[in-house]
Design a protein around this motif. Structure first.
Motif, PDB file in Angstrom:
ATOM      1  N   LEU A   1       0.832  -1.201   0.000  1.00 19.91           N
ATOM      2  CA  LEU A   1       0.000   0.000   0.000  1.00 19.91           C
ATOM      3  C   LEU A   1       0.870   1.256   0.000  1.00 19.91           C
ATOM      4  N   ARG A   2       1.955   1.244   0.724  1.00 22.99           N
ATOM      5  CA  ARG A   2       2.872   2.394   0.760  1.00 22.99           C
ATOM      6  C   ARG A   2       3.456   2.670  -0.626  1.00 22.99           C
ATOM      7  N   GLU A   3       3.830   1.617  -1.350  1.00 23.36           N
ATOM      8  CA  GLU A   3       4.390   1.788  -2.694  1.00 23.36           C
ATOM      9  C   GLU A   3       3.327   2.264  -3.687  1.00 23.36           C
ATOM     10  N   ILE A   4       2.114   1.755  -3.538  1.00 19.82           N
ATOM     11  CA  ILE A   4       1.017   2.218  -4.393  1.00 19.82           C
ATOM     12  C   ILE A   4       0.741   3.689  -4.133  1.00 19.82           C
ATOM     13  N   THR A   5       0.747   4.087  -2.870  1.00 17.94           N
ATOM     14  CA  THR A   5       0.535   5.492  -2.512  1.00 17.94           C
ATOM     15  C   THR A   5       1.617   6.375  -3.143  1.00 17.94           C
ATOM     16  N   ALA A   6       2.862   5.924  -3.115  1.00 18.25           N
ATOM     17  CA  ALA A   6       3.953   6.694  -3.725  1.00 18.25           C
ATOM     18  C   ALA A   6       3.758   6.803  -5.235  1.00 18.25           C
ATOM     19  N   GLU A   7       3.360   5.705  -5.886  1.00 21.22           N
ATOM     20  CA  GLU A   7       3.115   5.711  -7.332  1.00 21.22           C
ATOM     21  C   GLU A   7       2.006   6.691  -7.692  1.00 21.22           C
ATOM     22  N   MET A   8       0.896   6.623  -6.959  1.00 21.04           N
ATOM     23  CA  MET A   8      -0.243   7.476  -7.267  1.00 21.04           C
ATOM     24  C   MET A   8       0.044   8.934  -6.908  1.00 21.04           C
ATOM     25  N   SER A   9       0.832   9.157  -5.871  1.00 19.24           N
ATOM     26  CA  SER A   9       1.212  10.527  -5.510  1.00 19.24           C
ATOM     27  C   SER A   9       2.068  11.163  -6.601  1.00 19.24           C
ATOM     28  N   SER A  10       2.858  10.342  -7.283  1.00 19.43           N
ATOM     29  CA  SER A  10       3.660  10.884  -8.378  1.00 19.43           C
ATOM     30  C   SER A  10       2.768  11.352  -9.527  1.00 19.43           C
ATOM     31  N   VAL A  11       1.607  10.739  -9.675  1.00 16.68           N
ATOM     32  CA  VAL A  11       0.667  11.139 -10.717  1.00 16.68           C
ATOM     33  C   VAL A  11      -0.115  12.384 -10.294  1.00 16.68           C
ATOM     34  N   PHE A  12      -0.618  12.407  -9.064  1.00 17.63           N
ATOM     35  CA  PHE A  12      -1.510  13.477  -8.620  1.00 17.63           C
ATOM     36  C   PHE A  12      -0.813  14.580  -7.849  1.00 17.63           C
ATOM     37  N   GLY A  13       0.464  14.431  -7.567  1.00 18.42           N
ATOM     38  CA  GLY A  13       1.157  15.440  -6.759  1.00 18.42           C
ATOM     39  C   GLY A  13       1.716  16.577  -7.577  1.00 18.42           C
ATOM     40  N   LYS A  14       1.941  17.685  -6.921  1.00 16.12           N
ATOM     41  CA  LYS A  14       2.684  18.844  -7.429  1.00 16.12           C
ATOM     42  C   LYS A  14       2.213  19.333  -8.799  1.00 16.12           C
ATOM     43  N   GLY A  15       0.932  19.529  -8.947  1.00 19.32           N
ATOM     44  CA  GLY A  15       0.406  20.152 -10.163  1.00 19.32           C
ATOM     45  C   GLY A  15       0.432  19.304 -11.403  1.00 19.32           C
TER      46      GLY A  15
END
Length: 140
Positions: A121-135
């Motif tokens: 779950l932590r790795e999935i969160t990091a993957e998805m954060s790279s898509v939805f993070g920082k504009g």
């Protein structure tokens, strides 16, 4: 018998009284993409982003909340256990992080690729954060 709170609501809109105090972290039926028409709309009119193990398509939905759809193909994972684990982890990510996804409200379709079954779950969160993070989704 339905309660008076949920009576007469559509699957796309939260019922009256379903505010933040009631189930802030639940994954409710109106937060799911259900129809093929909705998936096609996101595919045809939405924007696309790619992470290592996930493709993400998203489009504004005109509602007050985000909705999630998932594509976990049988051709990549013949065992239902693996497909269900990926979907369960994606639902958990969405449930815990939907408030962090910028508005306007989006229909989000996540497409899993081989290797996703190994992620925590932590790795999935990091993957998805790279898509939805920082504009990364501006101009959607």
């Amino acid at each position: 018998m339905q309660s008076s709170v949920t009576q007469g609501c559509s699957q796309d809109e939260p019922p009256v009284g379903a505010g933040p105090a009631k189930g802030l972290f639940r994954f409710r039926p109106w937060e799911r993409l259900r129809s093929s028409k909705d998936y096609q709309k996101v595919k045809n009119t939405g924007k696309r982003r790619r992470a290592r193990y996930f493709g993400v398509n998203f489009a504004p939905n005109g509602l007050s909340h985000h909705r999630l759809g998932m594509v976990v193909q049988k051709r990549h994972w013949s065992a239902a256990v693996q497909r269900n684990r990926i979907k369960r982890a994606l639902r958990e990510w969405f449930r815990l992080n939907r408030q962090a996804i910028p508005h306007p409200a989006l229909d989000i379709v996540v497409i899993a690729y081989p290797g996703a079954e190994e992620l925590s779950l932590r790795e999935i969160t990091a993957e998805m954060s790279s898509v939805f993070g920082k504009g990364n989704i501006r101009g959607s």
